[in-house]
Design an enzyme around this catalytic site. Structure first.
Site, PDB file in Angstrom:
ATOM      1  N   SER A   9      -8.631 -28.538-123.469  1.00 56.66           N
ATOM      2  CA  SER A   9      -9.288 -28.137-124.659  1.00 56.66           C
ATOM      3  C   SER A   9      -8.658 -30.178-125.215  1.00 56.66           C
ATOM      4  O   SER A   9      -7.449 -29.832-125.380  1.00 56.66           O
ATOM      5  CB  SER A   9      -9.560 -27.893-125.876  1.00 56.66           C
ATOM      6  OG  SER A   9      -9.558 -28.110-126.879  1.00 56.66           O
ATOM      7  N   HIS A  34     -12.847 -29.669-121.785  1.00 53.92           N
ATOM      8  CA  HIS A  34     -13.068 -28.541-122.701  1.00 53.92           C
ATOM      9  C   HIS A  34     -13.444 -30.022-124.252  1.00 53.92           C
ATOM     10  O   HIS A  34     -12.083 -30.372-123.990  1.00 53.92           O
ATOM     11  CB  HIS A  34     -12.775 -27.315-123.315  1.00 53.92           C
ATOM     12  CG  HIS A  34     -13.623 -27.172-124.318  1.00 53.92           C
ATOM     13  ND1 HIS A  34     -14.902 -25.880-124.142  1.00 53.92           N
ATOM     14  CD2 HIS A  34     -13.049 -26.756-125.583  1.00 53.92           C
ATOM     15  CE1 HIS A  34     -14.402 -25.484-125.375  1.00 53.92           C
ATOM     16  NE2 HIS A  34     -14.265 -25.942-126.023  1.00 53.92           N
ATOM     17  N   ASP A  36     -14.537 -30.884-127.223  1.00 56.14           N
ATOM     18  CA  ASP A  36     -14.652 -30.382-129.195  1.00 56.14           C
ATOM     19  C   ASP A  36     -15.481 -31.266-129.967  1.00 56.14           C
ATOM     20  O   ASP A  36     -14.980 -32.443-130.418  1.00 56.14           O
ATOM     21  CB  ASP A  36     -13.660 -29.674-129.503  1.00 56.14           C
ATOM     22  CG  ASP A  36     -12.963 -28.446-128.617  1.00 56.14           C
ATOM     23  OD1 ASP A  36     -13.703 -27.126-128.777  1.00 56.14           O
ATOM     24  OD2 ASP A  36     -12.007 -28.317-128.859  1.00 56.14           O
ATOM     25  N   MET A  38     -16.539 -31.410-133.489  1.00 60.25           N
ATOM     26  CA  MET A  38     -16.994 -30.821-135.031  1.00 60.25           C
ATOM     27  C   MET A  38     -17.726 -32.295-135.507  1.00 60.25           C
ATOM     28  O   MET A  38     -17.487 -33.304-135.956  1.00 60.25           O
ATOM     29  CB  MET A  38     -15.966 -30.934-135.248  1.00 60.25           C
ATOM     30  CG  MET A  38     -14.958 -29.992-134.904  1.00 60.25           C
ATOM     31  SD  MET A  38     -13.263 -30.077-135.105  1.00 60.25           S
ATOM     32  CE  MET A  38     -13.048 -28.368-133.527  1.00 60.25           C
ATOM     33  N   HIS A  67     -18.677 -28.772-126.416  1.00 58.02           N
ATOM     34  CA  HIS A  67     -18.619 -27.136-127.593  1.00 58.02           C
ATOM     35  C   HIS A  67     -19.680 -28.075-128.725  1.00 58.02           C
ATOM     36  O   HIS A  67     -18.565 -28.639-129.211  1.00 58.02           O
ATOM     37  CB  HIS A  67     -17.647 -27.160-127.621  1.00 58.02           C
ATOM     38  CG  HIS A  67     -17.031 -25.941-128.354  1.00 58.02           C
ATOM     39  ND1 HIS A  67     -16.147 -25.056-128.857  1.00 58.02           N
ATOM     40  CD2 HIS A  67     -18.054 -25.152-128.798  1.00 58.02           C
ATOM     41  CE1 HIS A  67     -15.923 -24.196-129.969  1.00 58.02           C
ATOM     42  NE2 HIS A  67     -17.559 -24.079-130.094  1.00 58.02           N
ATOM     43  N   MET A  69     -20.015 -27.798-132.651  1.00 61.43           N
ATOM     44  CA  MET A  69     -20.036 -27.314-133.928  1.00 61.43           C
ATOM     45  C   MET A  69     -20.540 -27.999-134.762  1.00 61.43           C
ATOM     46  O   MET A  69     -19.520 -29.018-135.485  1.00 61.43           O
ATOM     47  CB  MET A  69     -18.326 -26.978-133.691  1.00 61.43           C
ATOM     48  CG  MET A  69     -18.365 -25.985-132.697  1.00 61.43           C
ATOM     49  SD  MET A  69     -15.711 -26.286-132.893  1.00 61.43           S
ATOM     50  CE  MET A  69     -15.497 -27.252-131.664  1.00 61.43           C
ATOM     51  N   MET A 138     -15.507 -16.603-129.008  1.00 55.75           N
ATOM     52  CA  MET A 138     -14.106 -17.942-129.889  1.00 55.75           C
ATOM     53  C   MET A 138     -13.465 -16.170-130.480  1.00 55.75           C
ATOM     54  O   MET A 138     -13.643 -15.443-130.915  1.00 55.75           O
ATOM     55  CB  MET A 138     -15.193 -18.317-131.457  1.00 55.75           C
ATOM     56  CG  MET A 138     -16.111 -19.475-131.154  1.00 55.75           C
ATOM     57  SD  MET A 138     -14.905 -20.732-130.334  1.00 55.75           S
ATOM     58  CE  MET A 138     -14.056 -21.617-131.503  1.00 55.75           C
ATOM     59  N   ASP A 180     -12.351 -18.840-126.198  1.00 50.41           N
ATOM     60  CA  ASP A 180     -11.958 -20.715-127.028  1.00 50.41           C
ATOM     61  C   ASP A 180     -10.686 -19.810-127.858  1.00 50.41           C
ATOM     62  O   ASP A 180     -11.722 -19.600-128.637  1.00 50.41           O
ATOM     63  CB  ASP A 180     -12.898 -21.520-126.866  1.00 50.41           C
ATOM     64  CG  ASP A 180     -12.594 -22.817-127.162  1.00 50.41           C
ATOM     65  OD1 ASP A 180     -11.632 -22.669-127.359  1.00 50.41           O
ATOM     66  OD2 ASP A 180     -13.734 -23.611-127.925  1.00 50.41           O
TER      67      ASP A 180
HETATM   68  C1  DX5 Z   1     -11.190 -24.258-131.692  1.00 47.24           C
HETATM   69  C2  DX5 Z   1     -11.821 -25.321-130.596  1.00 47.24           C
HETATM   70  C3  DX5 Z   1     -11.292 -24.868-130.170  1.00 47.24           C
HETATM   71  C4  DX5 Z   1      -9.780 -25.619-130.089  1.00 47.24           C
HETATM   72  C5  DX5 Z   1      -8.994 -24.636-129.422  1.00 47.24           C
HETATM   73  O1  DX5 Z   1     -12.115 -24.926-132.687  1.00 47.24           O
HETATM   74  O2  DX5 Z   1     -13.462 -24.715-130.600  1.00 47.24           O
HETATM   75  O3  DX5 Z   1     -11.106 -25.323-128.245  1.00 47.24           O
HETATM   76  O4  DX5 Z   1      -9.880 -26.969-128.803  1.00 47.24           O
HETATM   77  O5  DX5 Z   1      -7.397 -25.317-129.308  1.00 47.24           O
HETATM   78  P1  DX5 Z   1      -6.469 -24.342-129.577  1.00 47.24           P
HETATM   79  O6  DX5 Z   1      -6.415 -23.684-127.655  1.00 47.24           O
HETATM   80  O7  DX5 Z   1      -5.001 -24.821-129.482  1.00 47.24           O
HETATM   81  O8  DX5 Z   1      -6.205 -22.258-130.067  1.00 47.24           O
HETATM   82 ZN    ZN Z   2     -13.873 -25.293-127.922  1.00 48.85          ZN
END
Ligand code: DX5
Ligand code: ZN
Length: 227
Positions: A9, A34, A36, A38, A67, A69, A138, A180
Site C-alpha cells: 500500500s 494498492h 488507498d 480516502m 481501494h 474509501m 478489512m 488489508d
Molecule cells: C487502511 C488502508 C490500508 C493501509 C494498510 O484504511 O486501507 O490499505 O494502507 O496499512 P498497514 O499495512 O500499515 O496496516
Molecule cells: Zn487499503
C-alpha cells in the site's frame, strides 16, 4: 494450489517521491500496487485523487488496485477507471446501488470488488457474486495505515473463502480474496492459512529500508503455508 499476491500500500510511501517509491516496490517484487483513496467523509482521512493514479500509472508495470474509501462512489470509480486503475474496490456502505456501481466499474473495463469493514456483514455478497473479481476483508477499521490486525478478521476470511470456493466450484471463474490492515511478516502465514490469496501491506513494507527483504520474507512465510 492458490496463487499468492503481495500488494504494497503506497499509503505508507514517501509521497514526495511517489513515482520512485512505486518503481522501487515493483522492482522489489510487488505483484500489485494498492492505492488507498480516502475522502474525509466516509473515513476520517484525506489522501489521493485520480490525478495521482494517472501520475503513477507509467511508473508501475504491476496492476493498480484502487481501494475507494469514499461516499458516494460512482463518479470517483469512473474517474479512476479513466486514470488507469486495473482493479477498483469499494465499501457497500458508500454506494446506494451496489449492483449498479459494480456494473459501471466492469463496463469501464476494470476488475471490481467489494470491501468489508470489521463489522460489515458478508451478506452483502448474497446477490452479487457473479459481478465480483475480488473480495477485500478489512482487518482494521479503514482510515489509517499502521494499525494492528484485528484477530477476528481471520474468521471472516474463512467464511469468505468458503463462499468463493462454493461459488466458483459451481459457476467457474476466479474471485480473489484480499486482506488489508496490519499484515506483516509475522502474521501473513496465518492470514493465508485462513484462506486469503492477496495481501496488502503498507507500513510493514514501506516502514523498512529494504523493501525486497520484507517481500522475500513474506514469500518465505507464504511458501510454508503452501507446503
Ligand atoms: C487502511 C488502508 C490500508 C493501509 C494498510 O484504511 O486501507 O490499505 O494502507 O496499512 P498497514 O499495512 O500499515 O496496516
Ligand atoms: Zn487499503
Amino acid at each position: 494450489m492458490r496463487t499468492f499476491r503481495i500488494a504494497p500500500s503506497i499509503l505508507s510511501a514517501d509521497f514526495a517521491r511517489l513515482g520512485q517509491e512505486v518503481k522501487d516496490v515493483v522492482a522489489a517484487g510487488a505483484d500489485i500496487i494498492h492505492f488507498d483513496v480516502m475522502d474525509n467523509h466516509y473515513v476520517p482521512n484525506l489522501t489521493m485523487g485520480p490525478m495521482f493514479c494517472e501520475a503513477i500509472r507509467p511508473h508501475s508495470s504491476a496492476p493498480i488496485d484502487v481501494h475507494l474509501m469514499v461516499k458516494p462512489v460512482d463518479a470517483l470509480a469512473a474517474a479512476f477507471a479513466k486514470a488507469g486503475a486495473d482493479i477498483i474496490t469499494f465499501h457497500p456502505e458508500g454506494s446506494e446501488h451496489i449492483d449498479r456501481t459494480l456494473g459501471l466499474i466492469k463496463d469501464a473495463g476494470c476488475k471490481a470488488g467489494l470491501v468489508f469493514n470489521p463489522a460489515t456483514p458478508l451478506s452483502y455478497l448474497d446477490h452479487v457474486m457473479d459481478k465480483l473479481d475480488m473480495i477485500l476483508i478489512m482487518s482494521v477499521n479503514p482510515g489509517f495505515g499502521g494499525q494492528s490486525f484485528i484477530p477476528h478478521a481471520l474468521e471472516k476470511i474463512k467464511l469468505a473463502r468458503r463462499r468463493i470456493d462454493e461459488y466458483t466450484a459451481k459457476h467457474g471463474g476466479e474471485i480473489w480474496l484480499e486482506v488489508d490492515g496490519g499484515v506483516k511478516v509475522d502474521n501473513i502465514a496465518q492470514v493465508a492459512a485462513a484462506g486469503a490469496d492477496t495481501f496488502v501491506a503498507g507500513s510493514a513494507i514501506y516502514g523498512q529500508k529494504d523493501y525486497k527483504a520484507v517481500i522475500d520474507a513474506m514469500r518465505a512465510e507464504l511458501a510454508r503455508v503452501q507446503a
